[in-house]
Design a protein around this motif. Structure first.
Motif, PDB file in Angstrom:
ATOM      1  N   VAL A   1       0.432   2.693   8.819  1.00  0.00           N
ATOM      2  CA  VAL A   1      -0.092   2.726   7.448  1.00  0.00           C
ATOM      3  C   VAL A   1      -0.829   4.036   7.168  1.00  0.00           C
ATOM      4  O   VAL A   1      -0.645   4.664   6.113  1.00  0.00           O
ATOM      5  CB  VAL A   1      -1.014   1.518   7.184  1.00  0.00           C
ATOM      6  CG1 VAL A   1      -1.766   1.685   5.862  1.00  0.00           C
ATOM      7  CG2 VAL A   1      -0.213   0.226   7.161  1.00  0.00           C
ATOM      8  N   GLU A   2      -1.669   4.470   8.106  1.00  0.00           N
ATOM      9  CA  GLU A   2      -2.388   5.731   7.908  1.00  0.00           C
ATOM     10  C   GLU A   2      -1.423   6.910   7.881  1.00  0.00           C
ATOM     11  O   GLU A   2      -1.607   7.863   7.113  1.00  0.00           O
ATOM     12  CB  GLU A   2      -3.443   5.918   9.000  1.00  0.00           C
ATOM     13  CG  GLU A   2      -4.644   4.999   8.855  1.00  0.00           C
ATOM     14  CD  GLU A   2      -5.298   5.111   7.484  1.00  0.00           C
ATOM     15  OE1 GLU A   2      -5.531   6.242   7.013  1.00  0.00           O
ATOM     16  OE2 GLU A   2      -5.563   4.058   6.868  1.00  0.00           O
TER      17      GLU A   2
ATOM     18  N   MET B   1       2.221  10.524   1.911  1.00  0.00           N
ATOM     19  CA  MET B   1       2.187  10.431   0.457  1.00  0.00           C
ATOM     20  C   MET B   1       1.621  11.702  -0.167  1.00  0.00           C
ATOM     21  O   MET B   1       1.838  11.972  -1.350  1.00  0.00           O
ATOM     22  CB  MET B   1       1.334   9.229   0.020  1.00  0.00           C
ATOM     23  CG  MET B   1       2.016   7.885   0.227  1.00  0.00           C
ATOM     24  SD  MET B   1       0.838   6.504   0.318  1.00  0.00           S
ATOM     25  CE  MET B   1      -0.196   6.808  -1.128  1.00  0.00           C
ATOM     26  N   HIS B   2       0.891  12.497   0.627  1.00  0.00           N
ATOM     27  CA  HIS B   2       0.166  13.643   0.070  1.00  0.00           C
ATOM     28  C   HIS B   2       0.606  14.983   0.647  1.00  0.00           C
ATOM     29  O   HIS B   2       0.008  16.006   0.330  1.00  0.00           O
ATOM     30  CB  HIS B   2      -1.335  13.477   0.322  1.00  0.00           C
ATOM     31  CG  HIS B   2      -1.909  12.226  -0.272  1.00  0.00           C
ATOM     32  ND1 HIS B   2      -2.053  12.041  -1.626  1.00  0.00           N
ATOM     33  CD2 HIS B   2      -2.336  11.078   0.313  1.00  0.00           C
ATOM     34  CE1 HIS B   2      -2.567  10.840  -1.866  1.00  0.00           C
ATOM     35  NE2 HIS B   2      -2.750  10.240  -0.712  1.00  0.00           N
TER      36      HIS B   2
ATOM     37  N   ALA C   1       8.215   6.429   3.657  1.00  0.00           N
ATOM     38  CA  ALA C   1       7.022   7.008   3.039  1.00  0.00           C
ATOM     39  C   ALA C   1       7.246   8.465   2.646  1.00  0.00           C
ATOM     40  O   ALA C   1       6.788   8.919   1.596  1.00  0.00           O
ATOM     41  CB  ALA C   1       5.830   6.893   3.983  1.00  0.00           C
TER      42      ALA C   1
ATOM     43  N   ARG D   1       0.143   6.988   4.505  1.00  0.00           N
ATOM     44  CA  ARG D   1      -0.789   7.542   3.501  1.00  0.00           C
ATOM     45  C   ARG D   1      -0.811   9.068   3.561  1.00  0.00           C
ATOM     46  O   ARG D   1      -0.862   9.734   2.528  1.00  0.00           O
ATOM     47  CB  ARG D   1      -2.193   6.984   3.739  1.00  0.00           C
ATOM     48  CG  ARG D   1      -2.345   5.525   3.321  1.00  0.00           C
ATOM     49  CD  ARG D   1      -3.793   5.093   3.371  1.00  0.00           C
ATOM     50  NE  ARG D   1      -3.950   3.734   2.886  1.00  0.00           N
ATOM     51  CZ  ARG D   1      -4.493   2.743   3.574  1.00  0.00           C
ATOM     52  NH1 ARG D   1      -4.956   2.959   4.781  1.00  0.00           N
ATOM     53  NH2 ARG D   1      -4.599   1.537   3.061  1.00  0.00           N
ATOM     54  N   ARG D   2      -0.769   9.608   4.768  1.00  0.00           N
ATOM     55  CA  ARG D   2      -0.744  11.070   4.888  1.00  0.00           C
ATOM     56  C   ARG D   2       0.535  11.632   4.281  1.00  0.00           C
ATOM     57  O   ARG D   2       0.510  12.648   3.563  1.00  0.00           O
ATOM     58  CB  ARG D   2      -0.856  11.478   6.360  1.00  0.00           C
ATOM     59  CG  ARG D   2      -0.769  12.995   6.578  1.00  0.00           C
ATOM     60  CD  ARG D   2      -0.977  13.370   8.029  1.00  0.00           C
ATOM     61  NE  ARG D   2      -2.337  13.118   8.455  1.00  0.00           N
ATOM     62  CZ  ARG D   2      -3.365  13.951   8.252  1.00  0.00           C
ATOM     63  NH1 ARG D   2      -3.168  15.089   7.605  1.00  0.00           N
ATOM     64  NH2 ARG D   2      -4.565  13.653   8.689  1.00  0.00           N
TER      65      ARG D   2
ATOM     66  N   THR E   1       2.910   3.869  -2.004  1.00  0.00           N
ATOM     67  CA  THR E   1       1.551   3.701  -2.514  1.00  0.00           C
ATOM     68  C   THR E   1       1.169   2.234  -2.539  1.00  0.00           C
ATOM     69  O   THR E   1       0.053   1.849  -2.178  1.00  0.00           O
ATOM     70  CB  THR E   1       1.437   4.274  -3.939  1.00  0.00           C
ATOM     71  OG1 THR E   1       1.748   5.666  -3.909  1.00  0.00           O
ATOM     72  CG2 THR E   1       0.030   4.092  -4.493  1.00  0.00           C
TER      73      THR E   1
ATOM     74  N   PRO F   1       7.252   8.395  -1.717  1.00  0.00           N
ATOM     75  CA  PRO F   1       5.803   8.192  -1.596  1.00  0.00           C
ATOM     76  C   PRO F   1       5.208   7.293  -2.672  1.00  0.00           C
ATOM     77  O   PRO F   1       4.230   6.604  -2.422  1.00  0.00           O
ATOM     78  CB  PRO F   1       5.232   9.617  -1.690  1.00  0.00           C
ATOM     79  CG  PRO F   1       6.313  10.438  -2.329  1.00  0.00           C
ATOM     80  CD  PRO F   1       7.596   9.825  -1.880  1.00  0.00           C
TER      81      PRO F   1
ATOM     82  N   ALA G   1       0.999   0.593   1.144  1.00  0.00           N
ATOM     83  CA  ALA G   1      -0.197   0.990   1.881  1.00  0.00           C
ATOM     84  C   ALA G   1      -1.423   0.181   1.482  1.00  0.00           C
ATOM     85  O   ALA G   1      -2.436   0.191   2.184  1.00  0.00           O
ATOM     86  CB  ALA G   1      -0.468   2.480   1.666  1.00  0.00           C
ATOM     87  N   GLN G   2      -1.342  -0.539   0.356  1.00  0.00           N
ATOM     88  CA  GLN G   2      -2.475  -1.351  -0.096  1.00  0.00           C
ATOM     89  C   GLN G   2      -2.455  -2.769   0.482  1.00  0.00           C
ATOM     90  O   GLN G   2      -3.389  -3.537   0.281  1.00  0.00           O
ATOM     91  CB  GLN G   2      -2.466  -1.450  -1.627  1.00  0.00           C
ATOM     92  CG  GLN G   2      -2.671  -0.118  -2.328  1.00  0.00           C
ATOM     93  CD  GLN G   2      -2.648  -0.272  -3.843  1.00  0.00           C
ATOM     94  OE1 GLN G   2      -3.189  -1.228  -4.386  1.00  0.00           O
ATOM     95  NE2 GLN G   2      -2.038   0.671  -4.523  1.00  0.00           N
TER      96      GLN G   2
END
Length: 208
Positions: A148-149, A155-156, A89, A152-153, A97, A93, A100-101
């Motif tokens: 997963v969470e 990724m940003h 991740a 997601r973090r 994406t 990233p 993570a879905q």
């Protein structure tokens, strides 16, 4: 053709401006097919993105098996799943994406092999007495949900990703009843194994 559309979707997202998400026309243009061909395999953009996420999740399971089936320590193997996913991740990233879905409850209920890999890892650790697992479903959901969470973090943010990845993986192990010292040791061993095989990972880079 379905696989060709999936790879075209991935290529389009990898080169797209994040402020302007691709549309179906971009995917069919990249694949070199008619729009009608797309609808023979997928009903919407959302459906192909979910399918792409599932494909990448399966790829990650395959990578995990290749790197860690030869490892004997069950706690190291348990740490490896989140550590590998979170490292991916941080390094790619855009690909994550899609992953993570994925609806993992649905994915694991239909993907027998993925479920077997995860269950075997957990059962092996419990049988060795290195984790406490009152419920297989609870522990599976805790590990996957946290990973997963965390992905997601990542990724940003680019702030101290290696430290975040290690800390979160240790917290996951502690949530399974592992001591802080044993969690750190397992993460160290899993990380060393990943680094030993980094040259075989197409998404690996040395900048993260």
């Amino acid at each position: 053709m379905r696989q060709k559309l999936l790879f075209a979707a991935l290529d389009v997202y990898l080169i797209s401006d994040i402020s302007k998400p691709p549309v179906i026309d971009d995917i069919v243009r990249q694949a070199g097919v008619a729009r009608g061909t797309f609808y023979k395999y997928f009903s919407s953009l959302e459906e192909i993105l979910r399918a792409l996420g599932q494909m990448l999740a399966k790829d990650m399971i395959s990578t995990y098996e290749r790197l860690f089936n030869i490892v004997n320590n069950p706690l190291t193997k348990l740490a490896a799943g989140p550590l590998l996913s979170l490292t991916h991740a941080a390094m790619q990233p855009v690909k994550v994406t899609f992953t993570a879905q994925v609806d993992y409850v649905d994915f694991l209920s239909r993907s027998t092999h993925a479920r077997e890999v995860i269950n075997h890892s957990l059962q092996e650790a419990q049988n060795a007495g290195v984790i406490q697992m009152p419920s297989l479903d609870c522990v599976t959901d805790m590990i996957i949900g946290t990973t997963v969470e965390g992905a997601r973090r990542l990724m940003h943010t680019t702030d101290d990703c290696p430290s975040y990845i290690r800390q979160l993986t240790c917290l996951i192990l502690k949530g399974c009843g592992v001591s802080a010292a044993d969690a750190q040791k397992a993460v160290d061993e899993a990380q060393a194994q990943i680094h030993r095989h980094a040259h075989t990972l197409p998404w690996w880079n040395d900048e993260t």
